[in-house]
Enzyme design. Structure first.
Site, short mmCIF file in Angstrom:
data_model
loop_
_atom_site.label_atom_id
_atom_site.label_comp_id
_atom_site.label_asym_id
_atom_site.label_seq_id
_atom_site.Cartn_x
_atom_site.Cartn_y
_atom_site.Cartn_z
N ARG A 105 -3.46 -9.96 4.87
CA ARG A 105 -3.86 -10.11 3.47
C ARG A 105 -2.72 -9.59 2.62
NH1 ARG A 105 -6.31 -7.13 -0.65
NH2 ARG A 105 -7.95 -8.22 -1.85
N LYS B 258 0.81 -1.22 0.00
CA LYS B 258 0.00 0.00 0.00
C LYS B 258 0.85 1.27 0.00
CE LYS B 258 -4.39 -1.89 1.44
NZ LYS B 258 -5.51 -1.88 2.39
#
Length: 268
Positions: A244, A204
């Site tokens: 995840r 991210k």
């Protein structure tokens, strides 16, 4: 939790697994690398993304879920639509991962309650198209805690067994890098909500900001896997239920190391 994005526009691997056969092979590869479950999604939720229509999301997701489940893979479906969740469950999905926590589609919570499957409630303030405008907090930890608790209460009130609910602080969703880092620094407080915690930090933007330093350019998403594994180790040590991730091998190793250290901590 390994990620299979059956999309042409994911921020990290857009288009690589858009073909059904490649997506299924990738899911099986993730399991071989150490994934306990595989999260299949057909709609990008990157900042600024627009929605695909329901028929296209179904076309992307359901065949992949069906083939992976038939191969014995524990599959979760990443969707905000109740119809997609329903058909994915019928195809063999065992968990619903809704980044809106049931807010996007009012039919989602009743569907999950009736299906008796686990449900991930993520912290969410609105759709991807404008979520960066919603990254405004006086106290990000207190506000995310309160909003996650409200999401948990909504799901329980809608009939979902609280023992089947997983919470996700929604790193990168209506949050900037400082917000994400603050939440990661306080995973223990998030766990006090009393439900298993899913941490989804993989590749991210905030990791790109950290790796870039003060003046540099952030590395591309696929060059952030080592940083992702560092977050995995921290999350595992702090008692997260799952992480995840796009690249499983390094994170699976990080979990093993964290567990080995914890075992020594617990030894008199």
């Amino acid at each position: 939790m390994g990620v299979v994005n059956v999309t042409p526009d994911s921020f990290s691997d857009g288009g690589r697994w858009f073909d059904r056969e490649l997506a299924v092979k990738h899911g099986l590869d993730l399991v071989a690398q150490g994934a306990d479950l595989v999260d299949v999604g057909g709609e990008s939720t990157r900042p600024g993304a627009t929605r695909v229509d329901e028929a296209e999301e179904l076309r992307r997701v359901v065949p992949v879920v069906r083939e992976l489940a038939a191969a014995g893979v524990l599959v979760s479906v990443d969707t905000m639509r109740a119809t997609v969740a329903e058909q994915a469950i019928e195809a063999g999905a065992r968990l619903v991962n809704d980044v809106s926590g049931g807010l996007s589609d009012p039919a989602m919570v009743p569907l999950v309650a009736a299906a008796h499957v686990p449900f991930v409630v993520m912290h969410w303030r609105g759709r991807s198209i404008d979520m960066n405008n919603r990254a405004v907090y006086d106290d990000v930890l207190a506000e995310v805690l309160a909003e996650l608790r409200a999401g948990l209460d909504r799901a329980v009130a809608g009939g979902i067994d609280p023992d089947r609910i997983v919470l996700d602080p929604g790193l990168g969703f209506a949050k900037n890098a400082e917000h994400d880092l603050t939440l990661l620094a306080h995973l223990g407080e998030l766990r006090r909500l009393g439900r298993p915690l899913l941490v989804a930090a993989s590749r991210k933007r905030f990791l790109g900001r950290v790796l870039a330093g003060e003046a540099g350019d952030p590395p591309p998403a696929r060059e952030r896997d080592a940083a992702t594994a560092a977050v995995t180790a921290i999350a595992a040590h702090e008692g997260a239920w799952a992480v995840r991730v796009h690249e499983v091998h390094a994170s699976a190793d990080a979990v093993r190391v964290a567990r080995a250290i914890q075992a020594r901590e617990e030894t008199p």
